[in-house]
Design an enzyme around this catalytic site. Structure first.
Site: not given
Length: 481
Positions: A330, A427
């Site tokens: 991310c 994630h």
């Protein structure tokens, strides 16, 4: 359709773990139960089935209940973006970014959403177990409160106050909380718990009786320290582990100042073949590191500045020259590129910053946030995995031609031309046992056959048994109304 609220004498006294354990205990007793936290402040969030986001602790508590996480379980989520400002998420969706002093004016209007979500959960469950935030002793924040006594009184929800004996002064914590609150708030509290006790609980009998006598509240138990809690996904950055394992494969994780979704790392920390180190500010990346992970962050540009201030950019370049590998997740993925632009000032002051330059990608921040669960195929191993995306910004560039994964036929992430630098927006990837094992093998590590999800379930069962042994669980459930 009953509810009970666990509040604490302070932050990090173990409310989240207590609620998770009580949720699993109630489920095992045959109740349909759901967790609820009116207001949470955390950068560790989970994507829900209804396409929103909630605090990671409520997602764990939902797992303890045996149900899917839903935005109603945490209707107000605050995600700090700077020292003085935060993003406000209401019923799963971002509504504003405000300074702390301005949030006080916003709070009273949020109570309607809080009570709506609470009402929906109550209507379809036997029991709702509510977690407070911080402490009701923060009476300077009482006006417009939606997290503790303001909610309890509006919802007519009985409260049990938990104190943390491990940090010391638990008698003063509990009695002092009663002393600073007004009579109407105190009337909502029906009892207390003493949490995180080490040693022989009999040695605290006099203190326990003193609390009951001075407050007039019923004691529901003394909870011995539950060491296995470290195997559950943590929500608070205060709970970041220093590391774990003594295996031959060495992983270093950079503890960014605004680190987010750091439970991505938990499964790796539990791998027997891995020695994982969480590097704090001022520490260097060890020369014998095999893989460096740059995790997610709530503010990519600010944490890129922080990363450079620690000298980690120099350490990372040396690590890669030695043949090491790097993975950015991310915000960490965004940092590995050549530039990060924020022309609209979405994360902070508008501007642009040079990236670390290890991936041929550029990122531009945009106001729209991507919130989605994902089924992906890891390109290097061909293994399937599940994860989720929760980010702002779009990344593109030459290294995107070598995607980290494919999501519904869409290329996701990027890999450098030499294959040693990887980036992804996904994630939760390491919670997938088969993928984690294959990924470790593909980068020179070893897999152990660890069943991470089964371990979390077993730990929740053990937590429920721990509470059943030391707490009057039946009395707590009977207290609910």
């Amino acid at each position: 359709m009953k509810a009970l609220m666990i509040q604490g004498t302070g932050s990090n006294v173990g409310k989240s773990v207590l609620v998770a354990g009580l949720c699993r205990a109630a489920k095992l007793r045959g109740f349909s139960v759901a967790p609820f936290k009116p207001q949470n402040m955390s950068n560790n969030a989970a994507v829900t089935a209804d396409g929103g986001e909630i605090g990671r602790a409520q997602a764990l508590q939902a797992l303890a209940c045996g149900i899917e996480p839903h935005t109603d379980m945490n209707p107000v989520l605050l995600k700090p973006e700077s020292e003085t400002g935060c993003q406000v998420i209401v019923q799963g969706k971002r509504v504003a970014t405000v300074k702390a002093r301005d949030y006080a004016a916003l709070k009273p209007g949020l109570m309607t959403s809080v009570l709506e979500s609470f009402g929906r959960l109550k209507s379809c469950n036997d029991l709702v177990i509510v977690e407070g935030a911080g402490s009701p002793a923060e009476v300077n924040l009482r006006a417009g409160d939606i997290a503790n006594m303001g909610f309890a009184r509006a919802a007519d929800c009985p409260v049990v106050l938990a104190g943390d004996i491990d940090r010391g002064g638990v008698i003063a914590q509990i009695i002092g909380t009663q002393a600073v609150m007004d009579g109407a708030d105190n009337a909502m509290i029906s009892g207390f718990l003493v949490n995180k006790f080490r040693g022989d609980p009999a040695l605290f009998a006099d203190g326990y009786q003193l609390i009951a006598a001075r407050t007039g509240w019923r004691g529901f138990g003394v909870v011995p320290y539950f060491d296995a809690a470290s195997r559950l996904p943590a929500e608070d950055a205060l709970d970041l582990p220093k590391g774990g394992g003594s295996g031959a494969y060495r992983i270093a994780v950079l503890a960014l100042s605004r680190i987010a979704n750091f439970d991505d790392i938990d499964p790796l920390a539990q791998e027997p073949g891995v020695a994982l180190t969480m590097l704090r500010a001022g520490e260097v990346i060890p020369a014998d590191t095999d893989l460096v992970i740059i995790p997610g962050t709530k503010s990519t540009i600010a944490d890129l500045v922080f990363l450079r201030a620690q000298g980690w950019d120099i350490d990372l370049a040396a690590h890669l020259r030695r043949g090491g590998k790097a993975l950015g997740i991310c915000g960490g993925y965004q940092m590995l590129g050549t530039s990060v632009r924020d022309p609209q000032g979405v994360e902070g002051p508008a501007g642009e910053i040079s990236g670390l330059g290890h991936l041929a990608i550029e990122t531009e921040m945009t106001p729209d946030k991507r919130l989605t669960r994902a089924h992906a195929i890891h390109q290097a191993t061909g293994l399937a995995m599940q994860g989720y995306e929760i980010h702002i910004g779009r990344s593109d560039g030459q290294d995107r031609q070598r995607p980290f994964a494919m999501v519904n036929g869409r290329p996701e992430g990027a890999i450098s031309s030499d294959g040693r630098v990887m980036g992804s927006y996904l994630h939760g990837m390491f919670s997938n046992d088969a993928f984690r094992a294959g990924f470790l093998r593909s980068i020179g590590g070893q897999s152990s056959g660890l069943h991470y999800g089964a371990g979390v379930e077993a730990t929740l069962d053990a937590l429920a048994a721990h509470l059943e042994k030391h707490v009057d669980v039946a009395g707590l459930i009977a207290l609910a109304r």
